[in-house]
Design a protein around this motif. Structure first.
Motif, PDB file in Angstrom:
ATOM      1  N   VAL A  87       0.822  -1.207   0.000  1.00 55.02           N
ATOM      2  CA  VAL A  87       0.000   0.000   0.000  1.00 55.02           C
ATOM      3  C   VAL A  87       0.857   1.259   0.000  1.00 55.02           C
ATOM      4  N   VAL A  88       0.276   2.316  -0.582  1.00 57.57           N
ATOM      5  CA  VAL A  88       0.762   3.676  -0.417  1.00 57.57           C
ATOM      6  C   VAL A  88      -0.405   4.489   0.130  1.00 57.57           C
ATOM      7  N   THR A  89      -0.252   5.028   1.322  1.00 51.78           N
ATOM      8  CA  THR A  89      -1.265   5.910   1.891  1.00 51.78           C
ATOM      9  C   THR A  89      -0.594   7.195   2.343  1.00 51.78           C
ATOM     10  N   MET A  90      -1.166   8.314   1.937  1.00 55.46           N
ATOM     11  CA  MET A  90      -0.667   9.626   2.336  1.00 55.46           C
ATOM     12  C   MET A  90      -1.838  10.403   2.918  1.00 55.46           C
ATOM     13  N   SER A  91      -1.846  10.564   4.223  1.00 53.42           N
ATOM     14  CA  SER A  91      -2.977  11.200   4.890  1.00 53.42           C
ATOM     15  C   SER A  91      -2.602  12.528   5.536  1.00 53.42           C
ATOM     16  N   GLY A  92      -1.409  13.017   5.256  1.00 55.10           N
ATOM     17  CA  GLY A  92      -0.981  14.301   5.787  1.00 55.10           C
ATOM     18  C   GLY A  92       0.390  14.643   5.256  1.00 55.10           C
ATOM     19  N   GLY A  93       0.751  15.916   5.361  1.00 54.74           N
ATOM     20  CA  GLY A  93       2.060  16.350   4.900  1.00 54.74           C
ATOM     21  C   GLY A  93       2.051  16.844   3.464  1.00 54.74           C
ATOM     22  N   ASN A  94       3.253  17.120   2.945  1.00 51.55           N
ATOM     23  CA  ASN A  94       3.416  17.664   1.599  1.00 51.55           C
ATOM     24  C   ASN A  94       4.352  16.766   0.793  1.00 51.55           C
ATOM     25  N   PHE A  95       3.873  16.289  -0.338  1.00 47.60           N
ATOM     26  CA  PHE A  95       4.622  15.327  -1.146  1.00 47.60           C
ATOM     27  C   PHE A  95       4.925  15.923  -2.515  1.00 47.60           C
ATOM     28  N   ALA A 100       2.584  17.496  -5.450  1.00 46.70           N
ATOM     29  CA  ALA A 100       3.145  18.119  -6.650  1.00 46.70           C
ATOM     30  C   ALA A 100       3.776  17.029  -7.500  1.00 46.70           C
ATOM     31  N   HIS A 101       3.400  16.965  -8.779  1.00 48.36           N
ATOM     32  CA  HIS A 101       3.870  15.843  -9.603  1.00 48.36           C
ATOM     33  C   HIS A 101       5.306  16.003 -10.075  1.00 48.36           C
ATOM     34  N   GLY A 102       5.900  17.194  -9.913  1.00 44.78           N
ATOM     35  CA  GLY A 102       7.289  17.378 -10.267  1.00 44.78           C
ATOM     36  C   GLY A 102       7.591  17.219 -11.739  1.00 44.78           C
ATOM     37  N   PHE A 112      -1.986  15.016 -11.495  1.00 44.97           N
ATOM     38  CA  PHE A 112      -0.842  14.209 -11.900  1.00 44.97           C
ATOM     39  C   PHE A 112      -0.345  14.733 -13.242  1.00 44.97           C
ATOM     40  N   ASN A 113       0.841  14.325 -13.622  1.00 46.41           N
ATOM     41  CA  ASN A 113       1.353  14.665 -14.945  1.00 46.41           C
ATOM     42  C   ASN A 113       0.992  13.531 -15.905  1.00 46.41           C
ATOM     43  N   ASN A 114       1.902  12.631 -16.182  1.00 41.77           N
ATOM     44  CA  ASN A 114       1.591  11.457 -16.994  1.00 41.77           C
ATOM     45  C   ASN A 114       1.244  10.294 -16.072  1.00 41.77           C
ATOM     46  N   LEU A 115       0.141   9.603 -16.378  1.00 41.50           N
ATOM     47  CA  LEU A 115      -0.329   8.495 -15.541  1.00 41.50           C
ATOM     48  C   LEU A 115      -0.509   7.255 -16.405  1.00 41.50           C
ATOM     49  N   THR A 116       0.155   6.166 -16.004  1.00 45.06           N
ATOM     50  CA  THR A 116      -0.011   4.871 -16.664  1.00 45.06           C
ATOM     51  C   THR A 116      -0.564   3.877 -15.659  1.00 45.06           C
TER      52      THR A 116
END
Length: 205
Positions: free
Chosen positions: A109-117, A140-142, A164-168
């Motif tokens: 899993v990837v879960t992001m429930s707070g902070g800045n990524f 931010a997709h960078g 998102f930028n490019n999503l596959t």
């Protein structure tokens, strides 16, 4: 280099924990720029009480277990980062330009429930069944790309309205469920992985 410790954190075989006293594997240190590498750890936990910066620069990091980011800042430049699970409840993540790979199979899993990524300007790859950004303060997709791959289970993707930028999205005879809207600055691609006869179903709301 870690102030107050000789040599800084170990390069392999340890689970590192950073908290308010900057304890890393028993050493009282405040990492600002760690030389050497590559580094391999069994776990990495930056606690909510940690306010420092863990800067790996161009040194690649592999976490064979949980990478938990609850506080402080994790930053890298051209380094690659690999972790079995990634969970973020606070702090700041700066992905630099090297590749990022989270997950290796089912139930990861990837879960992001707070902070800045901030993602990498290269490729962020996730292999698993849950990719959830609910509660994240900013994403931010960078200008990089994201690949989401379902190995043997279905995948639930919750982008929480972030861009998102490019999503596959890749799968073989699996359903990818998109929970909520996603905005793209680039392209979205749906592909099959695993040879002929595969189909991929994308559902969402």
């Amino acid at each position: 280099v870690c102030a107050g410790a000789s040599g800084g954190p170990p390069t392999s075989g340890a689970a590192l924990v950073f908290d308010g006293t900057c304890i890393a594997n028993g050493n009282n240190c405040s990492p600002t720029g760690i030389p050497g590498g590559p580094f391999t750890y069994t776990g990495l936990h930056m606690k909510s009480t940690y306010t420092g910066t863990l800067a790996f620069g161009a040194s690649s990091v592999t976490v064979n277990g949980n990478f938990l980011l609850d506080g402080g800042t994790y930053t890298k430049t051209t380094a690659n980062l690999t972790a079995t699970h990634f969970k973020m409840t606070g702090g700041t993540f700066d992905g630099g330009s090297g590749s990022i790979a989270f997950g290796t199979g089912n139930t990861h899993v990837v879960t992001m429930s707070g902070g800045n990524f901030t993602s990498t300007s290269g490729m962020l790859t996730f292999i698993g069944d849950t990719f959830n950004l609910t509660g994240l303060a900013s994403f931010a997709h960078g200008s990089g790309s994201i690949t989401l791959q379902a190995p043997s289970n279905n995948m639930w993707i919750t982008p929480s309205g972030f861009t998102f930028n490019n999503l596959t999205m890749k799968a073989c005879n699996r359903t990818l469920t998109l929970n909520g809207p996603v905005t793209l600055d680039g392209n979205m691609t749906k592909t099959v992985s695993g040879g002929g006869g595969c189909t991929t179903t994308l559902t969402g709301n």
